[in-house]
Design a protein around this motif. Structure first.
Motif, PDB file in Angstrom:
ATOM      1  N   SER A   1       0.900  -1.182  -0.030  1.00  8.88           N
ATOM      2  CA  SER A   1       0.029  -0.060   0.020  1.00  8.88           C
ATOM      3  C   SER A   1       0.795   1.283  -0.106  1.00  8.88           C
ATOM      4  O   SER A   1       0.309   2.164   0.295  1.00  8.88           O
ATOM      5  CB  SER A   1      -0.759   0.073   1.384  1.00  8.88           C
ATOM      6  OG  SER A   1      -2.144  -0.393   0.930  1.00  8.88           O
TER       7      SER A   1
ATOM      8  N   SER B   1       3.393   3.741  -2.683  1.00  6.31           N
ATOM      9  CA  SER B   1       4.198   3.999  -3.907  1.00  6.31           C
ATOM     10  C   SER B   1       5.396   4.161  -3.326  1.00  6.31           C
ATOM     11  O   SER B   1       6.486   3.691  -4.314  1.00  6.31           O
ATOM     12  CB  SER B   1       3.576   5.178  -4.450  1.00  6.31           C
ATOM     13  OG  SER B   1       2.207   5.089  -4.669  1.00  6.31           O
TER      14      SER B   1
ATOM     15  N   THR C   1      -5.606   7.299  -6.417  1.00  7.58           N
ATOM     16  CA  THR C   1      -5.813   8.155  -5.119  1.00  7.58           C
ATOM     17  C   THR C   1      -6.873   9.143  -5.643  1.00  7.58           C
ATOM     18  O   THR C   1      -7.834   9.674  -5.093  1.00  7.58           O
ATOM     19  CB  THR C   1      -4.656   8.691  -4.432  1.00  7.58           C
ATOM     20  OG1 THR C   1      -3.678   8.043  -4.470  1.00  7.58           O
ATOM     21  CG2 THR C   1      -5.021   9.631  -3.361  1.00  7.58           C
TER      22      THR C   1
ATOM     23  N   ALA D   1       2.986   9.346  -0.292  1.00 15.13           N
ATOM     24  CA  ALA D   1       3.137   7.944  -0.989  1.00 15.13           C
ATOM     25  C   ALA D   1       3.187   6.754   0.135  1.00 15.13           C
ATOM     26  O   ALA D   1       4.069   5.865  -0.192  1.00 15.13           O
ATOM     27  CB  ALA D   1       4.224   7.697  -1.928  1.00 15.13           C
ATOM     28  N   VAL D   2       2.267   7.095   1.231  1.00 18.06           N
ATOM     29  CA  VAL D   2       2.430   5.891   2.196  1.00 18.06           C
ATOM     30  C   VAL D   2       0.817   5.395   2.370  1.00 18.06           C
ATOM     31  O   VAL D   2       0.038   5.991   2.131  1.00 18.06           O
ATOM     32  CB  VAL D   2       2.907   6.412   3.472  1.00 18.06           C
ATOM     33  CG1 VAL D   2       4.460   6.801   3.234  1.00 18.06           C
ATOM     34  CG2 VAL D   2       2.211   7.641   3.919  1.00 18.06           C
TER      35      VAL D   2
ATOM     36  N   GLY E   1      -4.120   8.795   1.341  1.00 19.77           N
ATOM     37  CA  GLY E   1      -5.464   9.229   0.685  1.00 19.77           C
ATOM     38  C   GLY E   1      -6.325   9.910   1.468  1.00 19.77           C
ATOM     39  O   GLY E   1      -7.041  10.842   1.213  1.00 19.77           O
TER      40      GLY E   1
ATOM     41  N   ASP F   1      -7.047   0.829  -0.539  1.00 19.01           N
ATOM     42  CA  ASP F   1      -5.914   1.507  -0.424  1.00 19.01           C
ATOM     43  C   ASP F   1      -4.982   0.831  -1.329  1.00 19.01           C
ATOM     44  O   ASP F   1      -4.190   1.132  -2.059  1.00 19.01           O
ATOM     45  CB  ASP F   1      -5.376   1.972   0.754  1.00 19.01           C
ATOM     46  CG  ASP F   1      -4.213   2.628   0.877  1.00 19.01           C
ATOM     47  OD1 ASP F   1      -3.517   3.039  -0.294  1.00 19.01           O
ATOM     48  OD2 ASP F   1      -3.592   3.127   2.061  1.00 19.01           O
TER      49      ASP F   1
ATOM     50  N   ARG G   1      -5.713   1.154  -5.005  1.00 18.78           N
ATOM     51  CA  ARG G   1      -5.337   2.390  -5.658  1.00 18.78           C
ATOM     52  C   ARG G   1      -3.838   2.545  -5.759  1.00 18.78           C
ATOM     53  O   ARG G   1      -3.316   3.368  -6.731  1.00 18.78           O
ATOM     54  CB  ARG G   1      -5.814   3.495  -4.906  1.00 18.78           C
ATOM     55  CG  ARG G   1      -5.794   3.757  -3.546  1.00 18.78           C
ATOM     56  CD  ARG G   1      -6.770   5.088  -2.836  1.00 18.78           C
ATOM     57  NE  ARG G   1      -6.185   5.274  -1.656  1.00 18.78           N
ATOM     58  CZ  ARG G   1      -6.799   5.024  -0.467  1.00 18.78           C
ATOM     59  NH1 ARG G   1      -7.869   4.452  -0.452  1.00 18.78           N
ATOM     60  NH2 ARG G   1      -6.115   5.462   0.502  1.00 18.78           N
TER      61      ARG G   1
ATOM     62  N   ASN H   1      -1.865   3.802  -8.992  1.00 22.97           N
ATOM     63  CA  ASN H   1      -0.698   4.924  -8.942  1.00 22.97           C
ATOM     64  C   ASN H   1       0.704   4.371  -9.480  1.00 22.97           C
ATOM     65  O   ASN H   1       1.266   5.282 -10.370  1.00 22.97           O
ATOM     66  CB  ASN H   1      -0.464   5.274  -7.418  1.00 22.97           C
ATOM     67  CG  ASN H   1      -1.574   5.982  -6.655  1.00 22.97           C
ATOM     68  OD1 ASN H   1      -2.458   6.458  -7.401  1.00 22.97           O
ATOM     69  ND2 ASN H   1      -1.436   6.040  -5.351  1.00 22.97           N
TER      70      ASN H   1
HETATM   71  N1  ASP Z   1      -1.149   4.402  -0.451  1.00 25.24           N
HETATM   72  C1  ASP Z   1      -1.198   5.258  -1.351  1.00 25.24           C
HETATM   73  C2  ASP Z   1       0.017   5.172  -2.209  1.00 25.24           C
HETATM   74  O1  ASP Z   1       1.197   5.038  -1.505  1.00 25.24           O
HETATM   75  C3  ASP Z   1      -1.687   6.839  -1.325  1.00 25.24           C
HETATM   76  C4  ASP Z   1      -2.963   6.737  -0.862  1.00 25.24           C
HETATM   77  O2  ASP Z   1      -3.358   6.401   0.653  1.00 25.24           O
HETATM   78  O3  ASP Z   1      -3.846   6.569  -1.769  1.00 25.24           O
HETATM   79  O4  ASP Z   1       0.167   5.569  -3.571  1.00 25.24           O
END
Ligand code: ASP
Length: 435
Positions: free
Chosen positions: A281, A283, A320, A360-361, A365, A394, A397, A401
């Motif tokens: 989850s 990026s 996201t 990106a964690v 989002g 998450d 998505r 991403n």
């Molecule tokens: N977890 C997603 C990411 O790291 C960000 C989000 O919470 O949408 O790309």
């Protein structure tokens, strides 16, 4: 025995994790056993990927920018990269809005389910709202101010500061370009070799990826909410997943039309990064793998990949964006609100900006969603409605991403004549490092 390709190994690891988790939830104390003895290995795996992310961004961007050799090439590449990222983001928000209006998942939620969810997740929603409030209270130019760190060493000590480190790396690279080669060469050689070392570390971490995702998914299964909640929020999840899938379809199409590469080539090349994005989850944690896959399996020249991907992992979050549009309107629908066209256009703008500002964690989002809700005049406490199933969504998505970043890197590479026809896999699948 013929070696299994990496994505199959990761997939087997994921499957085994789900089965293992599902079996252990049946026993008394089984969940605790997984949380105490299996989950820590998943955490160690994610940590080791995150550990690499900051040095990787620093090293690869400095190398990427200084390889460009002149400022006009840098601004051209920068312009195309940001332009494509913006286009895909706006497209993603728009697709989300169209779907959520067509399917109208909010109207299928029963009054009592809504009350139950609000009651159960009110505290979690309040906690996220408090985090968002800190970000909201700042002036309109705060994002710009936040871009420039006052101390690069402290900026690199916090994974949330990726944008600041990106700024420094580009700035540093520009300094190198402006110097005569003789003077900048020692620094360039240093960063070239620094990069190689980091890439080797990624190889080593990937050796344990199947075990890492096993631990992550086993823990996730024992900690996940009951299936009833999934049913209640099924239409919402379906709308979002459909939007995410459409985005992936669009990337495949773009890659086919503009980069002239087949869907199978693209999906096979990027799949280990997608699986990792799903399991972690994040990026940012996936970035090391995305970089390696794109360079070694999708044929994107290092010069382009090391510039486009670190920026993409931080600012380009199409999954996201779909989510922010779908979730905001879904919440409005459950409250019986009718959103005007101008409110929906406002959502396009804020969701685009919010997805750029999203860290990106995992779970980032949902914090930024608060800002989208507030702007559109939708009750922020509505966050509680979608909390229960936010984690699995998450995961999905994050896959979109990461896929979006990879696709854009191929398009940018193609436009500069830097997309190789036959990338030669150097590492994992066919040549594991010997230790
Ligand atoms: N977890 C997603 C990411 O790291 C960000 C989000 O919470 O949408 O790309």
């Amino acid at each position: 025995m013929k070696k299994l390709a990496l994505h199959w190994k990761i997939m087997l690891g994921m499957l085994a994790g789900v089965v293992f988790g599902a079996i252990f939830t049946q026993f008394e104390g089984g969940s605790k056993l997984i949380i105490d003895w299996i989950k820590p290995f998943g955490t160690i795996f994610i940590n080791s990927l995150k550990l690499i992310a900051m040095p990787l961004i620093l090293g690869s961007l400095i190398k990427g920018v200084s390889d460009l050799k002149d400022i006009s090439k840098l601004s051209k590449m920068g312009g195309r990269t940001i332009g494509l990222y913006l286009i895909t983001t706006v497209l993603a928000v728009t697709i989300g809005l169209v779907l959520v209006n067509l399917i109208s998942p909010g109207s299928s939620i029963k009054e009592e389910t809504r009350k139950e969810l609000m009651l159960a997740y009110e505290d979690n929603a309040n906690a996220k709202m408090a985090v968002a409030a800190e970000q909201k209270d700042s002036g309109p130019l705060q994002a710009l101010v936040d871009l420039v760190p006052s101390n690069i060493f402290s900026a690199t000590t916090n994974n949330q500061n990726m944008l600041q480190v990106i700024f420094f790396a580009i700035f540093f690279g520009i300094g190198m370009i402006l110097l005569p080669e003789k003077k900048s060469n020692p620094v360039k050689l240093f960063f070239d070799s620094f990069n190689e070392v980091i890439l080797k570390l990624i190889d080593l971490i990937m050796l344990v990826a199947p075990f890492g995702v096993f631990a992550l998914l086993a823990a996730l299964v024992v900690e996940s909410p009951s299936l009833d909640l999934f049913q209640a929020l099924g239409m919402y999840a379906f709308t979002l997943l459909l939007g995410l899938a459409i985005m992936i379809g669009i990337y495949i199409l773009l890659v086919k039309v503009f980069a002239k590469k087949s869907p199978i080539f693209f999906m096979r090349g990027i799949s280990p990064a997608q699986l990792l994005a799903f399991s972690t989850s994040s990026s940012a944690a996936t970035l090391p793998v995305t970089l390696e896959r794109v360079e070694e399996h999708l044929g994107v020249d290092e010069e382009v990949a090391s510039f486009v991907l670190p920026i993409g992992a931080t600012i380009n979050m199409d999954g996201t964006s779909v989510y922010q549009a779908v979730a905001a309107v879904f919440i409005a629908q459950t409250f019986g609100m009718d959103l005007t066209l101008s409110a929906q256009l406002g959502i396009i703008l804020t969701a685009t900006l919010a997805s750029i500002g999203t860290a990106a964690v995992p779970g980032a989002g949902i914090v930024m969603l608060v800002i989208v809700l507030a702007q559109a005049g939708i009750p922020e406490v509505g966050l509680a409605l979608i909390f229960a199933i936010d984690r699995p969504l998450d995961m999905c998505r994050t896959v979109t991403n990461v896929t979006g970043d990879a696709a854009v890197s191929m398009l940018v590479a193609k436009s500069f004549g830097k997309l190789k026809d036959e990338p030669k896999p150097k590492n994992w699948d066919d040549n594991y490092p010997k230790i």
